[in-house]
Design an enzyme around this catalytic site. Structure first.
Site, PDB file in Angstrom:
ATOM      1  N   GLY A  20     -32.231  14.407 -10.430  1.00 14.36           N
ATOM      2  CA  GLY A  20     -33.163  13.297 -10.607  1.00 14.36           C
ATOM      3  C   GLY A  20     -32.689  12.332 -11.674  1.00 14.36           C
ATOM      4  O   GLY A  20     -31.490  12.076 -11.830  1.00 14.36           O
TER       5      GLY A  20
ATOM      6  N   GLY B 155       0.830  -1.198   0.000  1.00 14.13           N
ATOM      7  CA  GLY B 155       0.000   0.000   0.000  1.00 14.13           C
ATOM      8  C   GLY B 155       0.861   1.244   0.000  1.00 14.13           C
ATOM      9  O   GLY B 155       1.815   1.347  -0.761  1.00 14.13           O
TER      10      GLY B 155
ATOM     11  N   ARG C  73     -35.077  24.834 -13.293  1.00  8.38           N
ATOM     12  CA  ARG C  73     -36.078  23.766 -13.354  1.00  8.38           C
ATOM     13  C   ARG C  73     -37.263  24.109 -12.461  1.00  8.38           C
ATOM     14  O   ARG C  73     -37.102  24.405 -11.276  1.00  8.38           O
ATOM     15  CB  ARG C  73     -35.446  22.446 -12.903  1.00  8.38           C
ATOM     16  CG  ARG C  73     -36.405  21.304 -12.673  1.00  8.38           C
ATOM     17  CD  ARG C  73     -36.924  20.725 -13.954  1.00  8.38           C
ATOM     18  NE  ARG C  73     -37.617  19.473 -13.707  1.00  8.38           N
ATOM     19  CZ  ARG C  73     -38.382  18.856 -14.607  1.00  8.38           C
ATOM     20  NH1 ARG C  73     -38.540  19.380 -15.815  1.00  8.38           N
ATOM     21  NH2 ARG C  73     -38.966  17.722 -14.315  1.00  8.38           N
TER      22      ARG C  73
ATOM     23  N   THR D  14     -10.172   8.429   3.099  1.00 11.05           N
ATOM     24  CA  THR D  14     -10.250   7.551   4.259  1.00 11.05           C
ATOM     25  C   THR D  14      -8.918   6.899   4.567  1.00 11.05           C
ATOM     26  O   THR D  14      -8.856   5.883   5.245  1.00 11.05           O
ATOM     27  CB  THR D  14     -11.318   6.465   4.019  1.00 11.05           C
ATOM     28  OG1 THR D  14     -11.001   5.739   2.822  1.00 11.05           O
ATOM     29  CG2 THR D  14     -12.687   7.085   3.862  1.00 11.05           C
TER      30      THR D  14
ATOM     31  N   GLU E 121      -5.796   5.751   6.321  1.00  7.40           N
ATOM     32  CA  GLU E 121      -5.571   5.596   7.762  1.00  7.40           C
ATOM     33  C   GLU E 121      -4.522   6.582   8.274  1.00  7.40           C
ATOM     34  O   GLU E 121      -4.592   7.036   9.422  1.00  7.40           O
ATOM     35  CB  GLU E 121      -5.108   4.171   8.067  1.00  7.40           C
ATOM     36  CG  GLU E 121      -6.203   3.126   7.864  1.00  7.40           C
ATOM     37  CD  GLU E 121      -5.715   1.732   8.188  1.00  7.40           C
ATOM     38  OE1 GLU E 121      -4.572   1.590   8.646  1.00  7.40           O
ATOM     39  OE2 GLU E 121      -6.472   0.780   7.985  1.00  7.40           O
TER      40      GLU E 121
ATOM     41  N   GLU F  41      -8.440   8.496  -1.223  1.00  3.47           N
ATOM     42  CA  GLU F  41      -7.729   9.593  -0.581  1.00  3.47           C
ATOM     43  C   GLU F  41      -8.327   9.999   0.762  1.00  3.47           C
ATOM     44  O   GLU F  41      -7.609  10.265   1.708  1.00  3.47           O
ATOM     45  CB  GLU F  41      -7.721  10.836  -1.495  1.00  3.47           C
ATOM     46  CG  GLU F  41      -7.414  10.538  -2.940  1.00  3.47           C
ATOM     47  CD  GLU F  41      -6.091   9.842  -3.169  1.00  3.47           C
ATOM     48  OE1 GLU F  41      -5.244   9.812  -2.263  1.00  3.47           O
ATOM     49  OE2 GLU F  41      -5.899   9.305  -4.265  1.00  3.47           O
TER      50      GLU F  41
END
Length: 378
Positions: free
Chosen positions: A336, A128, A265, A362, A364, A360
């Site tokens: 929608g 990693g 809209r 999360t 650690e 990116e």
């Protein structure tokens, strides 16, 4: 209030103008073909904007990390892939500056002019982002090194001319010493490049790379042999803020699309933006984008002052990634069914944001950096 200097305002206007005139239309092609990030790098080189944060002694503009955050945000507002392509080139240049310094001056200058397009080969399937656990090796054999190993999520690999590679030239996995930075030709015999078909940041050339007994000259080592760990960590710490800029841009682009949609809209006789729950959600999204940008600029300003702003950059990166995920989801709801069309801007930004949140936001190490900061203050 955080105000940009006149020089940075002019820089932002140039990048914004390029983004609206070129990237806005080009983004869909990048997404459809999963290619084309090299054009972004070459264009910035031709406009003399690529060296935004590179010191002037290496041919850069010396504008600093705030300029980098501005550029990644502007590009990210239209295309995560375009912004990520720029980020990779600057990440490679930062590695060359941090590890090689004056000894890498020629390669830095070539990168600033986009005469070379760099891939960054750091992350490994088993290690990693833990640089100390690298298993890729470059073992001496006469006047050469023999490179073996695997890299995953190697940005720009599919269209690069050179690769910046971290490999172990001595010691064992887990040792901080013995790690070297290599600069090698991307087309050498024994290099396999397999472009990944990711859901987002498409066109950035993200690939799996395998090195099979790749023979390279010993002078491929940048800086001092076996002493790249500290410089690489510094470069990666600085690059966090660039990722924050990408995420801020994605979030901003989604909010702008949603506001325009809600203002034009009509439903039940009035514009969507006049309906309370939509107005509140848009206001919340807008506030979070502004907060993410300020976190990013604060970290950038500290980095420009020479402060090791690991905690600040990590917080900016984390918050910006989460904000991008939340705001693109809000934008999809406002559009929608129309927002679900494959290739629509909000659908594309939603996929870009999800990549940022997973890859990116999360991480650690970010949470660890914040946790350590709290521990030190107790």
């Amino acid at each position: 209030m955080f105000e940009l200097s006149k020089e940075l305002e002019e820089y932002r206007n140039k990048v914004r103008d390029y983004t609206q005139k070129v990237v806005k239309d080009y983004a869909k092609k990048m997404d459809e073909t999963n290619d084309g990030g090299d054009k972004i790098v070459k264009d910035f080189g031709e406009m003399d904007l690529l060296g935004m944060k590179i010191p002037t002694k290496y041919g850069g503009l010396g504008l600093g990390e705030i300029a980098f955050a501005i550029a990644t945000e502007e590009l990210g507002s239209e295309s995560g892939g375009a912004s990520h392509s720029l980020h990779t080139q600057l990440n490679a240049l930062q590695l060359l500056v941090s590890v090689g310094g004056d000894s890498a001056k020629d390669w830095i200058e070539r990168g600033v002019k986009a005469k070379e397009i760099y891939a960054v080969a750091l992350t490994e399937p088993a290690a990693g982002s833990d640089l100390g656990a690298l298993q890729t090796t470059a073992k001496p054999d006469g006047d050469e090194l023999v490179l073996n190993g695997e890299k995953i999520f190697t940005s720009a690999a599919s269209f690069s001319t050179k690769m910046v590679v971290l490999a172990r030239t001595s010691g064992n996995p887990g040792d901080k010493n013995g790690i070297s930075l290599l600069l090698i030709d991307s087309k050498l015999p024994g290099i396999e490049i397999h472009k990944l078909d990711l859901m987002g940041i498409r066109g950035a050339g993200v690939s799996y790379v395998k090195f099979n007994n790749v023979r390279i000259p010993k002078d491929s080592i940048i800086g001092k042999e076996g002493d790249a760990f500290r410089g690489a960590i510094k470069a990666l710490m600085i690059s966090r803020n660039g990722y924050a800029g990408i995420a801020v841009g994605i979030a901003r682009g989604a909010v702008e699309e949603a506001i325009n949609r809600a203002a034009t809209r009509k439903q039940f006789g009035k514009a969507l933006i006049e309906q309370e729950w939509i107005g509140f959600n848009l206001a919340d999204a807008y506030i979070k984008v502004e907060a993410a940008r300020l976190l990013t600029w604060r970290a950038a300003s500290l980095l420009d002052k020479g402060v090791e702003a690991l905690t600040e950059a990590s917080m900016a990166k984390y918050f910006a990634a989460v904000t991008a995920a939340e705001t693109t989801r809000t934008a999809l709801h406002i559009f929608g069914g129309h927002g679900l069309n494959r290739g629509s801007k909000v659908e594309r930004l939603y996929r870009d944001a999800k990549i940022m949140e997973i890859a990116e936001g999360t991480n650690e190490m970010q949470l660890l950096a914040v946790s350590r900061s709290f521990q030190q203050k107790k």
